[in-house]
Design an enzyme around this catalytic site. Structure first.
Site, PDB file in Angstrom:
ATOM      1  N   GLU A 171       9.299   1.919  11.844  1.00 14.55           N
ATOM      2  CA  GLU A 171       9.075   3.359  11.976  1.00 14.55           C
ATOM      3  C   GLU A 171       7.585   3.598  12.175  1.00 14.55           C
ATOM      4  OE1 GLU A 171       9.150   7.511   9.406  1.00 14.55           O
ATOM      5  OE2 GLU A 171       9.888   5.644   8.505  1.00 14.55           O
ATOM      6  N   GLY A 201       0.826  -1.199   0.000  1.00 14.81           N
ATOM      7  CA  GLY A 201       0.000   0.000   0.000  1.00 14.81           C
ATOM      8  C   GLY A 201       0.862   1.252   0.000  1.00 14.81           C
ATOM      9  N   SER A 252       2.424   4.969   1.031  1.00 10.46           N
ATOM     10  CA  SER A 252       2.993   5.458   2.280  1.00 10.46           C
ATOM     11  C   SER A 252       1.928   6.157   3.115  1.00 10.46           C
ATOM     12  CB  SER A 252       4.149   6.425   1.982  1.00 10.46           C
ATOM     13  OG  SER A 252       4.712   6.928   3.179  1.00 10.46           O
ATOM     14  N   GLY A 253       1.848   5.793   4.397  1.00  9.64           N
ATOM     15  CA  GLY A 253       0.904   6.416   5.303  1.00  9.64           C
ATOM     16  C   GLY A 253      -0.442   5.728   5.401  1.00  9.64           C
ATOM     17  N   VAL A 254      -0.631   4.614   4.680  1.00  8.56           N
ATOM     18  CA  VAL A 254      -1.932   3.936   4.707  1.00  8.56           C
ATOM     19  C   VAL A 254      -2.120   3.130   5.992  1.00  8.56           C
ATOM     20  CG1 VAL A 254      -1.255   1.760   3.614  1.00  8.56           C
ATOM     21  CG2 VAL A 254      -3.554   2.679   3.213  1.00  8.56           C
ATOM     22  N   GLY A 255      -1.015   2.830   6.689  1.00  6.48           N
ATOM     23  CA  GLY A 255      -1.129   2.140   7.969  1.00  6.48           C
ATOM     24  C   GLY A 255      -0.527   0.757   8.004  1.00  6.48           C
ATOM     25  N   LYS A 256       0.438   0.499   7.122  1.00  4.06           N
ATOM     26  CA  LYS A 256       1.052  -0.843   7.068  1.00  4.06           C
ATOM     27  C   LYS A 256       1.796  -1.159   8.362  1.00  4.06           C
ATOM     28  CE  LYS A 256       3.511   0.039   3.391  1.00  4.06           C
ATOM     29  NZ  LYS A 256       3.088   1.436   3.151  1.00  4.06           N
ATOM     30  N   ASP A 312       9.502  -2.066   5.759  1.00  8.86           N
ATOM     31  CA  ASP A 312       9.909  -1.059   4.775  1.00  8.86           C
ATOM     32  C   ASP A 312      10.476  -1.666   3.500  1.00  8.86           C
ATOM     33  OD1 ASP A 312      10.168   1.408   3.665  1.00  8.86           O
ATOM     34  OD2 ASP A 312      12.065   1.871   4.635  1.00  8.86           O
TER      35      ASP A 312
END
Length: 329
Positions: free
Chosen positions: A212, A162, A164-168, A186
């Site tokens: 992260e 997904g 970046s920032g979608v919540g993986k 990552d």
């Protein structure tokens, strides 16, 4: 960018343990340690030492067992160094002696002159052959890197994908909290082993078990949750595509149409999970992992549901349910 070559020094530096350990040490020809190993196979050089070079695979690692060592002793007793010098005329990657066999003095001296590394192991020839072939299979396997998070859920290797920032990472952290294991966060390195198995691990093993988390920073999963919460590599068996909820998009509600993503020529099942406030992603992913295990065992919930509906229609129960069969009306 061209792949980094695999050298004899890299072979010595591999951190292998247990049934994968090669137990190698260099006993001569250290100047040749930067030589590249280009062919993931080994060769037993008995015929070459006896003078038959028509099909000599000089580009392979040369493995010396008890038979080859006995022939070297015979050459030593006959003071025949010409056969050994001819053997080193080609650019051999390295020579490996099993059973902790000590090569003859002439062999070591000529190897030094030709800067050919001579390695030694305590393993038997058969055991060493099996182990080094496994090492070559991994090192020379086709590979690629991609962004995502790789976790193990109920024994199933799941790649969370997904933007970046979608919540993986947050989803993976919750899965670890629920007792599952993190493989890498990552940057994931995927290798195709045996032509149909995709093994995933962190591209950088030094930081692969760090995560992260926005607002929190970098955390070390093995330190926070213990070594039971991590593993070094895992087969990629399912890809979960996380995406923002799109009300105009039609999402699969039955699961009868399986989607796939091709990685290194291998098709991997893919499910799309829309992300919106209130959805419990870890529980959904746990259910997806268990459902995938059932599929691997030959049971498909969606197909069984579809078959039951068809049977219901064929029996006429559906018609009675809609038209009614009550005499009171």
């Amino acid at each position: 960018m061209a792949d980094k070559k695999f050298t004899v020094l890299d072979l010595l530096d591999l951190e292998l343990s247990g049934h994968d350990a090669l137990d190698l040490r260099c006993i001569a020809g250290r100047r040749g340690l930067p030589r590249a190993i280009t062919v993931p196979e080994i060769n037993r050089p008995g015929l070459a030492l006896s003078g038959f070079y028509d099909v000599f695979a000089s580009d392979r690692v040369q493995l010396f067992g008890r038979g080859e060592a006995a022939f070297l002793t015979k050459l030593h007793n006959e003071q025949n160094t010409d056969a050994i010098r001819k053997f080193f005329n080609d650019d051999i990657p390295c020579c490996i002696f099993t059973y902790n066999i000590e090569p003859t003095k002439e062999f070591l001296e000529i190897a030094e002159e030709n800067c050919c590394p001579v390695l030694q192991t305590c393993l038997t020839s058969n055991e060493f052959s099996s182990r080094i072939i496994r090492v070559f299979s991994n090192q020379f396997a086709p590979h690629q890197t991609l962004h995502g998070v790789l976790v193990e859920v109920y024994g199933i290797g799941i790649l969370l994908n997904g933007h970046s920032g979608v919540g993986k990472s947050e989803t993976a952290l919750e899965l670890v909290e629920r007792g599952h294991r993190l493989v890498a966060d990552d940057i994931i390195e995927i290798r195709c082993v045996n032509g149909n198995t995709l093994l995933g691990r962190g591209a950088n093993t030094m930081i692969s078990h760090h995560m992260e988390i926005r607002g929190l920073g970098i955390i070390n999963i093995s330190q926070l949750y213990g070594v039971g919460a991590i593993r070094d590599q895992k087969e990629v068996q399912l890809i979960v595509q996380l995406e923002d909820w799109n009300s105009s998009k039609s999402y699969d509600r039955l699961g009868t149409e399986q989607k796939y993503m091709e990685l290194l020529g291998v098709k991997v099942p893919v499910i799309e999970i829309p992300v919106r406030p209130g959805r419990n992603l870890p529980i959904i992913i746990e259910a997806a992992a268990m459902n995938e295990r059932l599929k691997n065992m030959g049971y498909n919930s969606a197909k069984e549901f579809n078959q039951n509906v068809l049977k219901w229609i064929e029996k006429g129960d559906s018609l009675a349910a809609y038209t009614g069969n009550d005499d009171s009306y």
